[in-house]
Each structure stands twice: as structure tokens, then as C-alpha cells.
Motif scaffolding. Structure first.
Motif, PDB file in Angstrom:
ATOM      1  N   PRO A  49      40.397  43.072  38.801  1.00  0.00           N
ATOM      2  CA  PRO A  49      41.157  44.102  39.503  1.00  0.00           C
ATOM      3  C   PRO A  49      42.668  43.999  39.258  1.00  0.00           C
ATOM      4  O   PRO A  49      43.209  42.902  39.096  1.00  0.00           O
ATOM      5  N   ILE A  50      43.307  45.149  39.226  1.00  0.00           N
ATOM      6  CA  ILE A  50      44.760  45.266  39.146  1.00  0.00           C
ATOM      7  C   ILE A  50      45.209  46.199  40.265  1.00  0.00           C
ATOM      8  O   ILE A  50      44.721  47.333  40.356  1.00  0.00           O
ATOM      9  N   GLY A  51      46.102  45.716  41.113  1.00  0.00           N
ATOM     10  CA  GLY A  51      46.592  46.547  42.209  1.00  0.00           C
ATOM     11  C   GLY A  51      47.645  47.531  41.758  1.00  0.00           C
ATOM     12  O   GLY A  51      47.705  48.666  42.244  1.00  0.00           O
ATOM     13  N   ALA A  52      48.484  47.086  40.812  1.00  0.00           N
ATOM     14  CA  ALA A  52      49.535  47.950  40.266  1.00  0.00           C
ATOM     15  C   ALA A  52      50.060  47.326  38.988  1.00  0.00           C
ATOM     16  O   ALA A  52      50.000  46.104  38.807  1.00  0.00           O
ATOM     17  N   ASN A  53      50.562  48.178  38.102  1.00  0.00           N
ATOM     18  CA  ASN A  53      51.220  47.696  36.889  1.00  0.00           C
ATOM     19  C   ASN A  53      52.508  48.479  36.690  1.00  0.00           C
ATOM     20  O   ASN A  53      52.485  49.717  36.668  1.00  0.00           O
ATOM     21  N   ILE A 250      43.269  35.595  43.051  1.00  0.00           N
ATOM     22  CA  ILE A 250      43.316  35.419  41.604  1.00  0.00           C
ATOM     23  C   ILE A 250      44.587  34.685  41.190  1.00  0.00           C
ATOM     24  O   ILE A 250      44.566  33.780  40.361  1.00  0.00           O
ATOM     25  N   VAL A 251      45.706  35.070  41.809  1.00  0.00           N
ATOM     26  CA  VAL A 251      46.980  34.410  41.511  1.00  0.00           C
ATOM     27  C   VAL A 251      46.932  32.942  41.931  1.00  0.00           C
ATOM     28  O   VAL A 251      47.339  32.043  41.197  1.00  0.00           O
ATOM     29  N   ASP A 252      46.418  32.696  43.133  1.00  0.00           N
ATOM     30  CA  ASP A 252      46.356  31.329  43.643  1.00  0.00           C
ATOM     31  C   ASP A 252      45.446  30.448  42.785  1.00  0.00           C
ATOM     32  O   ASP A 252      45.697  29.261  42.604  1.00  0.00           O
ATOM     33  N   GLU A 253      44.392  31.031  42.253  1.00  0.00           N
ATOM     34  CA  GLU A 253      43.466  30.291  41.392  1.00  0.00           C
ATOM     35  C   GLU A 253      44.161  29.803  40.143  1.00  0.00           C
ATOM     36  O   GLU A 253      43.856  28.717  39.616  1.00  0.00           O
ATOM     37  N   MET A 254      45.110  30.574  39.649  1.00  0.00           N
ATOM     38  CA  MET A 254      45.863  30.189  38.444  1.00  0.00           C
ATOM     39  C   MET A 254      46.764  28.987  38.691  1.00  0.00           C
ATOM     40  O   MET A 254      47.169  28.297  37.756  1.00  0.00           O
ATOM     41  N   ASN A 255      47.075  28.741  39.941  1.00  0.00           N
ATOM     42  CA  ASN A 255      47.997  27.653  40.292  1.00  0.00           C
ATOM     43  C   ASN A 255      47.292  26.376  40.707  1.00  0.00           C
ATOM     44  O   ASN A 255      47.940  25.404  41.102  1.00  0.00           O
TER      45      ASN A 255
END
Length: 256
Positions: A49-53, A250-255
Motif C-alpha cells: 500500500p501507498i498512502g500518498a506519493n 511498514i516503515v517501522d519494520e524497515m527500522n
């Protein structure tokens, strides 16, 4: 051979396909907001998913956004001048409001396109060789992880390798991330850096991609000065910037 205007037109048409707008939106003097939609021919590396680009080619900011985040994004781009939307103090404002909805700013990068008349032919004391897809079979190793992508091997179409005798010491590879646009990634072994290897193989690959009727493009984080220098030295110029919003988990998983 394509000229600079044709190359930028192709890039804008691709960006339009990547978010669900018209290419003319990037030439407007005003910011543009559209409903986010990945086209059938969008670049292969985008993952939902992408919320905005957010994308800017330097005239304005065009944003593709989901209905869930539309109010926040519209307020954001009305509050800040278009290029300020990509600056950290202002992104903190955005992140605070996105957090309530379960989203965060995720990816940010600067993208480069070739300035056709200024692509150099670089001298290199090492042997340069064109490598085809079949030659990559045993090269999916950590030292070549920028030039090649293990998760999308089928897109690694060809590259330029620099050799010290029979030893591969530098590799520029291109990924067919879109029908007309192929992305360049570069790696040089640490002990062979600062000898002009990166720019030699990058510019050689750049010329070869254009000769095959495709548009080469290059991506770098602003903080990767070494990569930015290589892009400029190899005949690339800054073309557009992107900022992508994704779910917090998803962002937190990358960290981790």
C-alpha cells in the motif's frame, strides 16, 4: 538519438502513469492533487500500500493520495510552498497528522536524467566489458547489491563491468523498471574507489541504454554525496524528487 526534451517528456509521462495523473500536471504553476492510482505500466519497484506519493519536477508538487489522507495532504500543500513540502521541519508537521491515520513518511529520493550532449566518454585504466543478463547468474552478491537486484533478477537486462585482469572490480547494471526507462545502479569494490571507475562504467552504460532506445535514469538519497557526485560526473542532471507515504507498520519494520 533522443534529445533532452524528449527524455524529460518520457519521464513525466512515466511519473503520470506511476500515480494516476496527466503528464501536463508536472508543468503547472500550481500544486496538483489527484486520487492515487498505480497504472498498468507503472515502474516495477512500486509496492502497495501507498498512502500518498509526492513528485516535483521543479515547477510544482503533484500528489497522488488515497481518500483517507486527502484532507491532510491538501492542507499540507496549501500550507507550504511546493519545494518546502520536502523539507524536514515541515515533514514533521505532516508526520504528526499522518500518525493519527497510521501512516508515516517513508521513502525520499532525488532522480536524475541524462543531459544528452554532456555524457562524457571517461578514460579508465581497467578493461570495460558489456555484460548481458546471462552473465549475472553468479553475481547476486552483497558487493553488487546496488548494480543488481536479487528480488527482481528478470529486470536486470545488461550492464558494464570493469575488470582488473579477470577480476570484476566495478559493475553498473540497469533494471528495466519501466518499458521506456531503465534505472542504473553502481558498485565498485572499496579498494578500487576514487580511480574514476564508477563514472567510467556509469557513463558507458548510460550511452548504451540510449543506443538501445531507452531512457536511463539514476536515483540517489540526498545524503549520499558519493553517489550524487558520480551522477553529475557521468552526465546526469537532477530531474525530479519523490516522497512516499506508507503505513506506519511498514516503515517501522524497515527500522528493525
Amino acid at each position: 538519438m533522443m534529445n533532452n526534451d524528449e527524455i524529460f517528456r518520457i519521464a513525466m509521462e512515466q511519473s503520470a502513469e506511476d500515480m494516476g495523473c496527466k503528464a501536463e500536471a508536472f508543468l503547472s504553476d500550481s500544486n496538483v492533487v489527484v486520487s492515487f492510482r498505480l497504472g498498468d505500466n507503472s515502474k516495477k519497484y512500486y509496492k502497495l500500500p501507498i498512502g500518498a506519493n509526492f513528485i516535483s519536477y521543479g515547477n510544482n508538487t503533484v500528489v497522488g493520495v488515497t481518500d483517507e489522507l486527502s484532507d491532510i495532504v491538501n492542507e499540507y500543500i496549501e500550507k507550504y510552498q511546493f519545494y518546502h513540502c520536502f523539507e524536514t521541519p515541515n515533514m514533521n508537521w505532516l508526520n504528526e497528522r499522518l500518525a493519527v491515520k497510521g501512516y508515516k513518511v517513508c521513502f525520499m529520493a532525488e532522480y536524475y536524467l541524462p543531459e544528452v550532449s554532456k555524457i562524457p566518454v571517461m578514460d579508465c585504466k581497467y578493461d570495460l566489458r558489456i555484460l548481458e543478463q546471462k552473465d549475472f547468474q553468479n553475481l547476486y552478491l552483497p558487493e553488487w547489491s546496488n548494480a543488481l537486484c536479487k528480488d527482481r533478477k528478470e529486470l536486470d537486462v545488461f550492464g558494464v563491468g570493469a575488470y582488473d585482469g579477470n577480476k570484476l572490480i566495478g559493475l553498473a547494471g540497469c533494471s528495466a523498471d519501466a518499458e521506456l526507462m531503465w534505472q542504473i545502479g553502481v558498485d565498485v569494490l572499496p579498494e578500487y574507489r576514487k580511480q574514476g571507475v564508477a563514472s567510467a562504467i556509469t557513463s558507458a552504460l548510460e550511452r548504451e541504454i540510449i543506443a538501445r532506445g531507452k531512457v536511463p535514469f539514476y536515483c540517489s538519497a540526498w545524503s549520499n554525496i558519493r553517489s550524487v557526485r558520480n551522477a553529475i560526473k557521468s552526465g546526469f542532471i537532477p530531474a525530479w524528487i519523490e516522497m512516499t507515504i506508507k503505513p506506519t507498520e511498514i516503515v517501522d519494520e524497515m527500522n528493525i
